[in-house]
Design an enzyme around this catalytic site. Structure first.
Site, PDB file in Angstrom:
ATOM      1  N   ASN A  83      42.139  39.657  44.450  1.00 42.32           N
ATOM      2  CA  ASN A  83      42.803  40.438  45.483  1.00 42.32           C
ATOM      3  C   ASN A  83      42.934  39.608  46.771  1.00 42.32           C
ATOM      4  OD1 ASN A  83      43.902  42.761  46.965  1.00 42.32           O
ATOM      5  ND2 ASN A  83      42.948  44.019  45.379  1.00 42.32           N
ATOM      6  N   ARG A  84      42.977  40.251  47.935  1.00 40.30           N
ATOM      7  CA  ARG A  84      43.408  39.577  49.154  1.00 40.30           C
ATOM      8  C   ARG A  84      42.297  39.409  50.188  1.00 40.30           C
ATOM      9  NH1 ARG A  84      47.154  42.766  46.948  1.00 40.30           N
ATOM     10  NH2 ARG A  84      49.285  41.953  46.705  1.00 40.30           N
ATOM     11  N   HIS A 109      44.103  36.056  45.174  1.00 39.54           N
ATOM     12  CA  HIS A 109      43.675  35.657  43.832  1.00 39.54           C
ATOM     13  C   HIS A 109      43.221  34.200  43.724  1.00 39.54           C
ATOM     14  CE1 HIS A 109      44.705  39.533  42.491  1.00 39.54           C
ATOM     15  NE2 HIS A 109      45.935  39.332  42.060  1.00 39.54           N
ATOM     16  N   HIS A 183      43.070  40.275  34.892  1.00 40.22           N
ATOM     17  CA  HIS A 183      44.332  40.783  35.437  1.00 40.22           C
ATOM     18  C   HIS A 183      45.328  41.102  34.318  1.00 40.22           C
ATOM     19  CE1 HIS A 183      47.674  41.307  38.179  1.00 40.22           C
ATOM     20  NE2 HIS A 183      46.949  40.937  39.222  1.00 40.22           N
ATOM     21  N   ASP A 257      49.310  50.049  44.523  1.00 44.02           N
ATOM     22  CA  ASP A 257      48.696  48.716  44.590  1.00 44.02           C
ATOM     23  C   ASP A 257      47.468  48.860  45.483  1.00 44.02           C
ATOM     24  OD1 ASP A 257      48.159  46.062  44.244  1.00 44.02           O
ATOM     25  OD2 ASP A 257      49.837  45.319  45.459  1.00 44.02           O
ATOM     26  N   GLU A 321      42.263  46.750  37.539  1.00 38.51           N
ATOM     27  CA  GLU A 321      41.472  45.545  37.793  1.00 38.51           C
ATOM     28  C   GLU A 321      40.150  45.905  38.486  1.00 38.51           C
ATOM     29  OE1 GLU A 321      44.111  42.738  39.994  1.00 38.51           O
ATOM     30  OE2 GLU A 321      45.581  44.301  39.574  1.00 38.51           O
TER      31      GLU A 321
END
Length: 358
Positions: A83-84, A109, A183, A257, A321
């Site tokens: 993720n971020r 990622h 993922h 998301d 995820e």
């Protein structure tokens, strides 16, 4: 079980000449999982439907060239940080680390050359009653500007007639952060069926989710209640039931998301359940992670082709995820991704497949 529970072959070759292996794990009734050493990818997952027909239920490519040409994370192991991370920056013990910014203003990622682009080593193959393959990768200190060497060990194991268990461990030689996930993009009607996953019924066992800004970074607020919102999947409903409502969070994510906040006791528990209407396939997701990202494939735009030569488009698949929450290195109120020498990062996820009762 009849026949070999594990086979291995060469699936492709990297530009530098190294072979990419594929290991096939088999369960019962045609259940089969194909693991690729490049990216520790779930390249295919075959599961029976209500009539006993087996189809591949994960998106990806039939040949290795497709994975090499396009970085779309199909079935990949993602790290060092899934993720971020906001602005690609975090601090640890007073030192600031700047990561590559590869998703708008943020790091995503693991950076430009994350674990999904690495060739993992086959450390062990267990061809017993519960067939398994263990893959390893050592990320050196400073790779993608993350601190510390990280030694990662990952095991895929068939733990039931139609059940895949994924365990990951990591150790470091200096303080660092780590957050790993798989993922895979799932369509339980079949990867080449052409059916929309918007008709799948989804249940997520979570009372709260993380609201995000337009760059998909969690807002500076506590987790929001799902009650009364399009994010409420506590009772099963179709993914597409409310995805087009005029909700600002759906606008920010271009659909779903978002991270759903799970129990934080570290024990393996049911997190989500996905069911396909036509095939009758059911997938239950169990995890010990504090969150699960529900991603409705919003950025699949038909620019690449997947298995069977079919173009991959929005709503072709959904990702579930399990991982630590996004931007957690910058949020002391979130579950911590910190790993210190002597400690062990652990992640356990189980994908259990079944069919709807007649």
């Amino acid at each position: 079980m009849a026949g070999a529970t594990i086979t291995k072959d060469v699936f492709g070759t990297l530009p530098d000449g190294r072979d990419v292996e594929r290991i096939v794990l088999r369960g019962e009734g045609g259940f089969e999982v194909r693991i690729m050493t490049h990216g520790a990818v779930i390249q295919a997952l075959l599961a029976p439907d209500a009539n006993g027909r087996c189809d591949d239920v994960v998106l990806g490519h039939d040949a290795f060239a497709g994975y090499l040409a396009e970085r779309k994370f199909f079935g990949a192991t993602v790290g060092r940080y899934a993720n971020r991370i906001a602005n690609g920056r975090f601090s640890l013990d007073g030192e600031t680390f700047q990561l590559a910014v590869n998703n708008g203003p943020n790091a995503l990622h693991g950076g430009l050359d994350g674990f999904d682009r690495k060739l993992w080593d086959v450390a062990e193959i267990d061809d017993g009653a519960d067939p398994a393959v263990t893959l390893t990768y050592t990320s050196p200190h400073g790779e993608e500007n993350y601190p510390g060497r990280l030694d990662v060990r990952l095991t895929y194991r068939v733990t039931g007639p139609a059940e895949l268990s994924l365990t990951m461990e990591a150790r470091t030689d200096r303080p660092t952060i780590v957050n790993l996930t798989n993922h895979s993009f799932f369509n339980l009607e079949g990867a080449t069926s052409g059916a929309s996953m918007l008709d799948h019924e989804l249940m997520v066992r979570a009372e709260h989710f993380l609201a995000i800004d337009p760059t998909a970074i969690p807002l500076p607020e506590p987790p929001r209640s799902v009650a009364g919102t399009p994010f409420d999947f506590r009772e099963a409903r179709t993914v597409g039931a409310r995805i087009r409502e005029g909700d600002q969070q759906l606008r920010n994510g271009r659909g779903y998301d978002h991270t759903y906040c799970l129990a934080r006791d570290g024990k393996l528990a049911l997190a989500a359940r996905l069911e396909a209407p036509r095939s009758g396939r059911i997938m239950e997701l169990f995890t010990d992670q504090p969150g699960v990202q529900v991603y409705s494939g919003n950025y699949l735009d038909g620019t690449i082709s997947g298995k069977g030569g079919k173009l991959i488009r929005q709503s072709d698949a959904i990702c579930l995820e399990p991982h630590i929450w996004p931007d957690a290195p910058n949020r002391p109120d979130f579950p911590s991704p910190r790993l210190d020498p002597g400690g062990i990062y652990r992640h356990h996820t189980v994908y259990r497949f079944a069919v709807r009762a007649p």
